[in-house]
Scaffold this active site. Sequence first.
Site, PDB file in Angstrom:
ATOM      1  N   TYR A   1       2.545   9.436   4.523  1.00  0.00           N
ATOM      2  CA  TYR A   1       2.711   9.441   3.070  1.00  0.00           C
ATOM      3  C   TYR A   1       1.483   8.790   2.425  1.00  0.00           C
ATOM      4  O   TYR A   1       1.038   7.724   2.865  1.00  0.00           O
ATOM      5  CB  TYR A   1       3.984   8.665   2.745  1.00  0.00           C
ATOM      6  CG  TYR A   1       4.258   8.527   1.277  1.00  0.00           C
ATOM      7  CD1 TYR A   1       4.608   9.642   0.514  1.00  0.00           C
ATOM      8  CD2 TYR A   1       4.167   7.299   0.643  1.00  0.00           C
ATOM      9  CE1 TYR A   1       4.864   9.519  -0.842  1.00  0.00           C
ATOM     10  CE2 TYR A   1       4.432   7.170  -0.715  1.00  0.00           C
ATOM     11  CZ  TYR A   1       4.776   8.286  -1.447  1.00  0.00           C
ATOM     12  OH  TYR A   1       5.016   8.158  -2.783  1.00  0.00           O
TER      13      TYR A   1
ATOM     14  N   LYS B   1      14.526   9.707  -1.479  1.00  0.00           N
ATOM     15  CA  LYS B   1      14.464  11.083  -0.989  1.00  0.00           C
ATOM     16  C   LYS B   1      15.856  11.554  -0.539  1.00  0.00           C
ATOM     17  O   LYS B   1      16.730  11.661  -1.370  1.00  0.00           O
ATOM     18  CB  LYS B   1      13.407  11.169   0.108  1.00  0.00           C
ATOM     19  CG  LYS B   1      12.082  10.434  -0.249  1.00  0.00           C
ATOM     20  CD  LYS B   1      11.334  11.033  -1.421  1.00  0.00           C
ATOM     21  CE  LYS B   1      10.190  10.161  -1.946  1.00  0.00           C
ATOM     22  NZ  LYS B   1       9.214   9.714  -0.963  1.00  0.00           N
TER      23      LYS B   1
ATOM     24  N   ARG C   1      19.003 -11.780  -7.219  1.00  0.00           N
ATOM     25  CA  ARG C   1      17.813 -11.457  -6.423  1.00  0.00           C
ATOM     26  C   ARG C   1      18.112 -11.700  -4.953  1.00  0.00           C
ATOM     27  O   ARG C   1      17.709 -10.947  -4.078  1.00  0.00           O
ATOM     28  CB  ARG C   1      16.589 -12.291  -6.865  1.00  0.00           C
ATOM     29  CG  ARG C   1      15.420 -12.139  -5.889  1.00  0.00           C
ATOM     30  CD  ARG C   1      14.059 -12.554  -6.400  1.00  0.00           C
ATOM     31  NE  ARG C   1      14.065 -13.649  -7.331  1.00  0.00           N
ATOM     32  CZ  ARG C   1      14.285 -14.941  -7.018  1.00  0.00           C
ATOM     33  NH1 ARG C   1      14.529 -15.287  -5.765  1.00  0.00           N
ATOM     34  NH2 ARG C   1      14.263 -15.857  -7.954  1.00  0.00           N
TER      35      ARG C   1
ATOM     36  N   ASP D   1       8.980   5.394   9.968  1.00  0.00           N
ATOM     37  CA  ASP D   1       9.407   5.820   8.637  1.00  0.00           C
ATOM     38  C   ASP D   1      10.259   7.073   8.843  1.00  0.00           C
ATOM     39  O   ASP D   1       9.754   8.131   9.223  1.00  0.00           O
ATOM     40  CB  ASP D   1       8.174   6.116   7.772  1.00  0.00           C
ATOM     41  CG  ASP D   1       8.533   6.513   6.341  1.00  0.00           C
ATOM     42  OD1 ASP D   1       9.625   7.078   6.138  1.00  0.00           O
ATOM     43  OD2 ASP D   1       7.702   6.282   5.446  1.00  0.00           O
TER      44      ASP D   1
HETATM   45  C1  PLP Z   1       8.205   8.731  -0.863  1.00  0.00           C
HETATM   46  C2  PLP Z   1       7.866   8.184   0.447  1.00  0.00           C
HETATM   47  C3  PLP Z   1       7.565   6.822   0.614  1.00  0.00           C
HETATM   48  C4  PLP Z   1       7.472   5.861  -0.549  1.00  0.00           C
HETATM   49  O1  PLP Z   1       8.710   5.665  -1.148  1.00  0.00           O
HETATM   50  P1  PLP Z   1       8.904   5.342  -2.715  1.00  0.00           P
HETATM   51  O2  PLP Z   1      10.387   5.264  -2.832  1.00  0.00           O
HETATM   52  O3  PLP Z   1       8.277   6.472  -3.482  1.00  0.00           O
HETATM   53  O4  PLP Z   1       8.218   4.048  -2.976  1.00  0.00           O
HETATM   54  C5  PLP Z   1       7.314   6.373   1.898  1.00  0.00           C
HETATM   55  N1  PLP Z   1       7.348   7.206   2.962  1.00  0.00           N
HETATM   56  C6  PLP Z   1       7.624   8.512   2.834  1.00  0.00           C
HETATM   57  C7  PLP Z   1       7.640   9.382   4.049  1.00  0.00           C
HETATM   58  C8  PLP Z   1       7.892   9.048   1.582  1.00  0.00           C
HETATM   59  O5  PLP Z   1       8.146  10.356   1.469  1.00  0.00           O
END
Ligand code: PLP
Length: 382
Positions: free
Chosen positions: A103, A200, A51, A175
Amino acid sequence: MTESTDGFETRAIHVGQDPEPVTGAVITPIFQTSTYAQPSPGDHTGYEYSRTDNPTRTALQEALADLEGARHGYAFASGLAAEDTVLRSLRAGDHIVLGNDAYGGTFRLISQVITRAGVTWEAADLTDLTALSANWNPATKIVWMETPTNPLLTVFDIAATAEITHAKGAKLVVDNTFASPYLQQPISLGADLVIHSTTKYIGGHSDVVGGFAATNDDDWAGDIKYLQNAVGAVPAPMDCFLTLRGLKTLGVRMDRHVQNAHQVVEMLQAHPAVSTVLYPGLEGTPGADIASRQMKAGGGMVSFRVAAGLEAAKAVTTKTRLFTLAESLGGIESLIEHPGVMTHASAAGSPLEVPDDLVRLSVGIETGDDLVADLNDALDGV
Ligand SMILES: *Cc1c(COP(=O)(O)O)cnc(C)c1O
């Protein structure tokens, strides 16, 4: 380790990824272990419990932090786990300004979960920085921005927002999931911390969920490292391995995503069933200048509005052959979705609500002509 003056693709393949010293394994192994032998109590190799730290995670953290131009990087079990851990550095009474297109899960986390700890928030239009400055709440500790935004693909000015945020004594989080570090490096533009859903473009193959936070702020990094271990939302070694494998080809994949997205945009702009095409940096759009300053290219996400409205927009998403109707984005395969009903349903009735005739595409790296033909046929059918 490779020098940081090397190019992006070189660093993606080599930083943090020297051959494994015991066996010479060229590819960082999946260290599928929870614990590590200690020669005497408290005397360890730097690894005591998985962890806290795991060598496969360390390799991913070093490589990805380097690509974001950050000294510190921490991997998490998902993008939202990364966001949650970063936001736990706030205290009751602190305030968050969230860009008004984000998001859906980020919106839900900030508006429904983090608020339980006494943190307040508001949505703001980050294209209007005069208003951001004029309406500043002195309790604001974080301005949270996605750019390009999900799903409207608006481009916000990272450098200008960082300047205002810093002048007010707060920090800017960006982000960077949609652009990926290949197309945009927010820290070099003044952001204090970068967030990723590595699920992604970084993972890139729709086979792993993960998150990441990177920063050059040593104090904040120390707290995030502490929270990563104290909260424990860490990724498994196998997931780190898959994410790192994806990261190695980010540059070549992204070039093809961009090339195919351009072909798709051109077709959509000419199709009579489409009323508006949304794509970062599109000529004549408000964010075009900003995009040309802060992004290498517009990326692989394309959104569009269907002239005939909600039912027609939903119909398009069921008529494609190659674009699969599914949530998520950034993988090699093309996806199509209806944000109002799917990814952004939790934003209905809020300032982050999206138009109901909107369709979002994650343009994959299949043959571009096939993707154009597939979409064109689906649009002809509505
Ligand atoms: C998918 C996404 C998230 C969240 O990520 P997860 O891996 O699904 O928890 C946050 N910000 C953006 C822009 C995203 O596309």
